[in-house]
Design an enzyme around this catalytic site. Structure first.
Site, PDB file in Angstrom:
ATOM      1  N   ASP A  22       0.783  -1.242   0.000  1.00 64.91           N
ATOM      2  CA  ASP A  22       0.000   0.000   0.000  1.00 64.91           C
ATOM      3  C   ASP A  22       0.814   1.291   0.000  1.00 64.91           C
ATOM      4  OD1 ASP A  22      -2.511  -0.881  -0.319  1.00 64.91           O
ATOM      5  OD2 ASP A  22      -3.181  -0.556   1.742  1.00 64.91           O
ATOM      6  N   LYS A  25       3.147   1.445  -4.984  1.00 64.26           N
ATOM      7  CA  LYS A  25       3.973   0.921  -6.075  1.00 64.26           C
ATOM      8  C   LYS A  25       3.222   0.900  -7.407  1.00 64.26           C
ATOM      9  CE  LYS A  25       4.463  -2.895  -3.668  1.00 64.26           C
ATOM     10  NZ  LYS A  25       3.834  -2.471  -2.394  1.00 64.26           N
ATOM     11  N   THR A  26       1.988   0.407  -7.362  1.00 65.24           N
ATOM     12  CA  THR A  26       1.233   0.270  -8.614  1.00 65.24           C
ATOM     13  C   THR A  26       0.799   1.639  -9.129  1.00 65.24           C
ATOM     14  OG1 THR A  26       0.513  -1.896  -7.853  1.00 65.24           O
ATOM     15  CG2 THR A  26      -0.695  -0.939  -9.694  1.00 65.24           C
ATOM     16  N   HIS A  85       3.384  -9.177  -1.686  1.00 65.52           N
ATOM     17  CA  HIS A  85       4.655  -9.573  -1.106  1.00 65.52           C
ATOM     18  C   HIS A  85       5.133 -10.945  -1.587  1.00 65.52           C
ATOM     19  CE1 HIS A  85       7.813  -9.205   1.734  1.00 65.52           C
ATOM     20  NE2 HIS A  85       7.486 -10.339   2.334  1.00 65.52           N
TER      21      HIS A  85
HETATM   22  N1  LIG Z   1      -2.144  10.649  -1.141  1.00 64.91           N
HETATM   23  C1  LIG Z   1      -1.589   9.727  -1.913  1.00 64.91           C
HETATM   24  N2  LIG Z   1      -2.093   8.470  -1.953  1.00 64.91           N
HETATM   25  C2  LIG Z   1      -1.513   7.568  -2.747  1.00 64.91           C
HETATM   26  C3  LIG Z   1      -0.374   7.895  -3.538  1.00 64.91           C
HETATM   27  N3  LIG Z   1       0.004   6.800  -4.214  1.00 64.91           N
HETATM   28  C4  LIG Z   1      -0.860   5.814  -3.886  1.00 64.91           C
HETATM   29  N4  LIG Z   1      -1.767   6.286  -3.011  1.00 64.91           N
HETATM   30  C5  LIG Z   1      -2.886   5.510  -2.433  1.00 64.91           C
HETATM   31  O1  LIG Z   1      -2.361   4.467  -1.628  1.00 64.91           O
HETATM   32  C6  LIG Z   1      -3.139   3.282  -1.788  1.00 64.91           C
HETATM   33  C7  LIG Z   1      -2.251   2.127  -2.217  1.00 64.91           C
HETATM   34  O2  LIG Z   1      -1.732   2.369  -3.510  1.00 64.91           O
HETATM   35  P1  LIG Z   1      -1.209   1.200  -4.443  1.00 64.91           P
HETATM   36  O3  LIG Z   1      -0.579   1.833  -5.632  1.00 64.91           O
HETATM   37  O4  LIG Z   1      -2.250   0.170  -4.680  1.00 64.91           O
HETATM   38  O5  LIG Z   1      -0.093   0.592  -3.497  1.00 64.91           O
HETATM   39  P2  LIG Z   1       0.816  -0.706  -3.735  1.00 64.91           P
HETATM   40  O6  LIG Z   1       2.113  -0.419  -3.098  1.00 64.91           O
HETATM   41  O7  LIG Z   1       0.820  -1.064  -5.184  1.00 64.91           O
HETATM   42  O8  LIG Z   1       0.032  -1.788  -2.904  1.00 64.91           O
HETATM   43  P3  LIG Z   1       0.194  -3.409  -2.978  1.00 64.91           P
HETATM   44  O9  LIG Z   1       0.369  -3.791  -4.412  1.00 64.91           O
HETATM   45  O10 LIG Z   1      -1.082  -3.903  -2.391  1.00 64.91           O
HETATM   46  O11 LIG Z   1       1.390  -3.711  -2.136  1.00 64.91           O
HETATM   47  C8  LIG Z   1      -4.237   3.614  -2.796  1.00 64.91           C
HETATM   48  O12 LIG Z   1      -5.388   3.968  -2.088  1.00 64.91           O
HETATM   49  C9  LIG Z   1      -3.661   4.809  -3.530  1.00 64.91           C
HETATM   50  O13 LIG Z   1      -4.646   5.646  -4.081  1.00 64.91           O
HETATM   51  C10 LIG Z   1       0.135   9.231  -3.465  1.00 64.91           C
HETATM   52  O14 LIG Z   1       1.111   9.591  -4.114  1.00 64.91           O
HETATM   53  N5  LIG Z   1      -0.517  10.095  -2.640  1.00 64.91           N
HETATM   54 MG   LIG Z   2       0.349  -2.898  -6.096  1.00 66.42          MG
END
Ligand SMILES: Nc1nc2c(ncn2[C@@H]2O[C@H](COP(=O)(O)OP(=O)(O)OP(=O)(O)O)[C@@H](O)[C@H]2O)c(=O)[nH]1
Ligand SMILES: [Mg+2]
Length: 390
Positions: A22, A25-26, A85
């Protein structure tokens, strides 16, 4: 209509996003493709196209659902965003993704979390020498807290043998960049500039005998069995004879593609799909290796140096003893193995020890090969093969 061939005009590198769940990354991966598509050197891949589950490859040869492809002014990148992970462990730690560099995504709101530390530890162990940090969610963090997070990340990197004070740390907002905010699009461009300049173009072992660890196997109706993965070394072209170790089959490569584009020849570092003549779909699996005939011999026993992460780095809470039987992740293979500690009776989390390993089945082994040791969904060791025994 014949598909447009892949033309090699810039050095190709494999990079990926790593970091705690979270932390974004995506979102950042999608934002990178958006920023580059606006500059005309990439195709925008929306969040839900990156984050989705694999599906049947009906439209042709696809590589890996989590891969996106883009170019900067100086390079062509294959970027892997590992969904979750467990996938990270499989792809990156086992060397399947063969990252030349990594973008460590750390949320400026949360700072270093257990998987941040675990990914850094494992990146070090598998030889990812260059990390660029994306301090993400900088839109929502306060500046002072973000400064502290930056210090904390630099310290973590230093502790794992990275040049903590030299590593580029770029404050970004994947989310805002994805929404088209010019300030944050500029920050993502700054991150890419840092990757372009800080991660060196690797030397490729193109002259070595061909080897590709199989990541995925697909069937393409009317064409046959396809294996995908990153070429670890050597080159391969249509018509080459290869053997599939693990399946014990010799075959001929009848097609080579990258990101859906046919290639004349693929080389070390390329993410490819190979069409194999006359190989049954169920005869080859993830973990097998496709190699130049006679160039590798699978073995079961080896000595290794293994680091057991401390509990605070996600490792075990208790020591391991002689006879311990965890899973060994070597390249893309996942094999049970028994450890012998020699003189020492136990090895404690936080220690680096030498051990002898006997695997449950033969896999191609060689000195210097990195691997991860896993147990119950947790990484309890990261090691390097010292000597292959018979
Ligand atoms: N405020 C803010 N929120 C963000 C940002 N980037 C991501 N988010 C939020 O953080 C949450 C997780 O984002 P993801 O891109 O799914 O994170 P991840 O690291 O890919 O998560 P996993 O694949 O589950 O490990 C989502 O609700 C996004 O909208 C950012 O730059 N700013
Ligand atoms: Mg992701």
């Amino acid at each position: 209509m014949p598909k447009k061939a892949y033309v090699r005009t810039k050095p190709h590198l494999n990079i990926g996003t790593m970091g705690h769940v979270d932390h974004g990354k995506t979102t950042l991966t999608a934002a990178i493709t958006k920023v580059l598509s606006e500059r005309g050197t990439g195709t925008f891949v929306p969040f839900d196209r990156i984050d989705r589950a694999p599906e049947e490859a009906q439209r042709g040869i696809t590589i890996n659902i989590a891969h996106v492809e883009y170019e900067t002014d100086t390079r062509h990148y294959a970027h892997v965003d590992m969904p979750g992970h467990a996938d990270f462990i499989k792809n990156m730690v086992t060397g399947a993704a063969q990252l030349d560099g990594a973008i460590l995504v750390v949320s400026a709101l949360d700072g270093v979390m257990p998987q941040t530390a675990e990914h850094v530890l494992l990146a070090r162990q598998v030889g990812v020498d260059h990390i660029v940090v994306a301090l993400n969610k900088a839109d929502a963090g306060d500046a002072e807290l973000t400064d502290l997070v930056e210090l904390e990340v630099r310290e973590l990197l230093e502790r794992h043998g990275y040049p903590g004070s030299d590593v580029p740390v770029v404050r970004v907002s994947g989310l805002r960049a994805l929404e088209g905010d010019p300030r944050w699009a500029g920050a993502v461009q700054g991150l890419l500039d840092a990757v372009d300049t800080y991660v060196p173009t690797p030397e490729r072992y193109v002259d070595a005998p061909f080897l590709l660890p199989v990541e995925n196997v697909l069937t393409i109706t009317g064409r046959g069995t396809v294996v995908t993965g990153a070429v670890e070394r050597g080159t391969v072209r249509v018509g080459d004879r290869v053997e599939v170790l693990g399946a014990g089959a010799g075959t001929v490569v009848t097609g080579v593609e990258t990101f859906g584009k046919p290639m004349e020849s693929a080389q070390a570092g390329d993410n490819v799909a190979l069409l194999l003549r006359g190989v049954a779909r169920d005869a080859v699996r993830r973990g097998h290796v496709v190699a130049a005939p006679g160039s590798v011999i699978p073995r079961r026993r080896f000595t290794a140096r293994v680091h057991l992460p401390a509990a605070r780095e996600g490792g075990r809470g208790t020591p391991v003893a002689d006879g311990y039987r965890p899973q060994f992740h070597l390249r893309t293979a996942d094999v049970v193995g028994t450890i012998r500690l020699g003189g020492a009776s136990v090895a404690r989390p936080g220690e680096t020890v030498t051990m002898t390993v006997e695997l449950g089945r033969e896999v191609p082994l060689e000195p210097g090969l990195g691997f991860a040791v896993r147990e119950g969904g947790r990484t309890v060791g990261a090691g390097t093969v010292l000597e292959v025994l018979d």
